[in-house]
Design a protein around this motif. Structure first.
Motif, mmCIF file in Angstrom:
data_model
loop_
_atom_site.group_PDB
_atom_site.id
_atom_site.type_symbol
_atom_site.label_atom_id
_atom_site.label_comp_id
_atom_site.label_asym_id
_atom_site.label_seq_id
_atom_site.Cartn_x
_atom_site.Cartn_y
_atom_site.Cartn_z
ATOM 1 N N GLU A 1 -8.464 -65.830 -41.731
ATOM 2 C CA GLU A 1 -8.883 -64.695 -40.906
ATOM 3 C C GLU A 1 -9.994 -65.104 -39.953
ATOM 4 N N ASP B 1 -4.203 -61.905 -38.634
ATOM 5 C CA ASP B 1 -4.999 -60.794 -38.114
ATOM 6 C C ASP B 1 -5.817 -60.138 -39.213
ATOM 7 N N SER B 2 -5.169 -59.878 -40.349
ATOM 8 C CA SER B 2 -5.835 -59.242 -41.477
ATOM 9 C C SER B 2 -4.931 -59.347 -42.696
ATOM 10 N N GLN C 1 -1.381 -57.489 -43.020
ATOM 11 C CA GLN C 1 -0.127 -57.941 -42.420
ATOM 12 C C GLN C 1 0.987 -58.014 -43.451
#
Length: 409
Positions: free
Chosen positions: A148, A154-155, A158
């Motif tokens: 991350e 992205d996070s 996902q």
């Protein structure tokens, strides 16, 4: 002579029965010993009580707190008093630990970055590398914090189907996310077949992903498969596979020497266990988390990652819950220190039958243990509670209390 009417330095928070009922330190100790007895520990009760007296009557010494160092090459070894801990009390803890945990391999206590207590048992040394079992899971979760920070994901929200598009996924797992994997809420039952990532993702879940906690020893292999894919697709810097990704971005910067990492069915390292390292290197993971993901002034983990990973996200039992592939205490203790009363919560990484990193940010404290995991008396999910009891009854006791009248500033 020990005064059995003395109140303990530690007391549980108002919501906990022990503090509410005003039980003494010795009551805590006997409660602890009863649990140890249930696990088949062999020790002399008179010795335990003698050590309890030593703890209650030990001297309190205060020294200025040194600044925290970085242990990339070596841990800074100091006397306990340098970090406001009592050496007499710690010595007592070192003596009682092998009596309560006869299969123990090591006990390390680190405060403010200073290694103040280090003991080895059963032929172990500081150089011995052991299997850390499920503490491997916390390393794997930490690698997601790296991903991350680097922008590779992205996070953790996902979807797994998006991150592993090459795999066939059961329709009921279409909404499965990395967060579901991290919190053991995939819905996939724990079985030997689920060690294979392909079979895991094709299995029919027993519950909707993200709803029910069910410990799955093989679920972290999904994270490893995803990171391995990123590396092999050239999306993770110079790393060519997940092992080199971990070395370049976590083990190398922290100075951790991994002597072995067992591989899974797909050929990449296992996510649920399989890592081998020394106790001192094991402690470096805890120190990275204590420092909020920063190492030698470089941010290794994404901002906010440690807080998110150590929050209570899934219920387990009355003592503990689960965060991101690590355990979170549900009960707190009130500890009287030189800085006044401190409410200590803590969280921990835990591996089969005694591999333990106790992380107590409120005290800038790490307690690390390793053990012979073949000891059949060690029930996996009960031992971490016993270890925490040892920490709060003996290690917390070594932190020098506020001895001003009525704790007034």
């Amino acid at each position: 002579m020990c005064n059995f009417n003395m109140m303990p330095i530690i007391r549980e928070s108002r919501s906990q029965n022990f503090r509410h009922n005003g039980y003494s330190f010795q009551t805590y100790l006997l409660y602890f010993c009863c649990h140890a007895y249930r696990l088949g520990c062999s020790f002399n009760l008179s010795v335990v009580l003698f050590l309890a007296c030593a703890i209650q009557g030990s001297s309190q010494t205060q020294s200025p707190q040194a600044s925290a160092p970085w242990p990339t090459a070596n841990w800074l070894e100091s006397k306990p008093e340098v970090v406001e801990m009592d050496s007499t009390v710690l010595n007592a803890a070192e003596q009682i630990y092998p009596s309560l945990f006869p299969s123990g391999y090591s006990l390390l206590v680190i405060r403010n970055g200073h290694l103040v207590s280090e003991s080895y048992f059963n032929g172990q040394t500081a150089e011995t590398a052991n299997h850390i079992y499920s503490v491997t899971k916390t390393f794997v979760a930490t690698l997601l914090g790296v991903a991350e920070q680097k922008g590779w994901i992205d996070s953790v929200g996902q979807g797994v189907s998006d991150l592993l598009p090459e795999y066939s996924i059961h329709p009921k797992l279409a909404a499965l996310t990395l967060k579901d994997i991290l919190t053991h809420r995939s819905g996939v039952p724990n079985s030997r077949s689920s060690a294979d990532v392909r079979l895991f993702l094709q299995a029919e879940p027993e519950s909707v992903p993200g709803t029910v906690f069910e410990y799955n020893n093989h679920a972290p292999n999904i994270v490893m498969a995803m990171l391995d894919r990123l590396a092999k697709k050239g999306m993770a810097g110079p790393a060519s596979d997940v092992r080199s990704l971990a070395q370049d971005n976590l083990f190398g910067p922290l100075g951790i020497n991994v002597s072995e990492w067992a591989k899974g069915p797909q050929g990449f390292p296992q996510g649920g266990n399989g890592l081998y390292m020394s106790s001192r290197d094991l402690a470096k993971l805890g120190y990275l988390l204590l420092r909020d993901g920063i190492w030698e002034d470089e941010r290794i983990l994404a901002p906010g990652w440690v807080k998110a990973a150590s929050e209570h996200r899934a219920a387990f039992d009355r003592q503990k819950g689960y965060g991101y592939l690590n355990w979170v205490r549900k009960r707190s203790d009130i500890l009287n220190t030189q800085q006044g009363d401190v409410e200590v919560q803590g969280y921990f990484a835990y591996g089969h039958r005694g591999q333990f990193i106790g992380i107590y940010p409120e005290l800038d404290l790490l307690v690390v243990t390793t053990a012979d995991a073949s000891d059949a008396t060690r029930d996996t999910f009960f031992v971490p509670d016993l270890l925490h009891d040892f920490v709060r009854l003996f290690i917390f006791q070594s932190i020098i209390k506020d001895n001003r009248p009525n704790g007034k500033k």
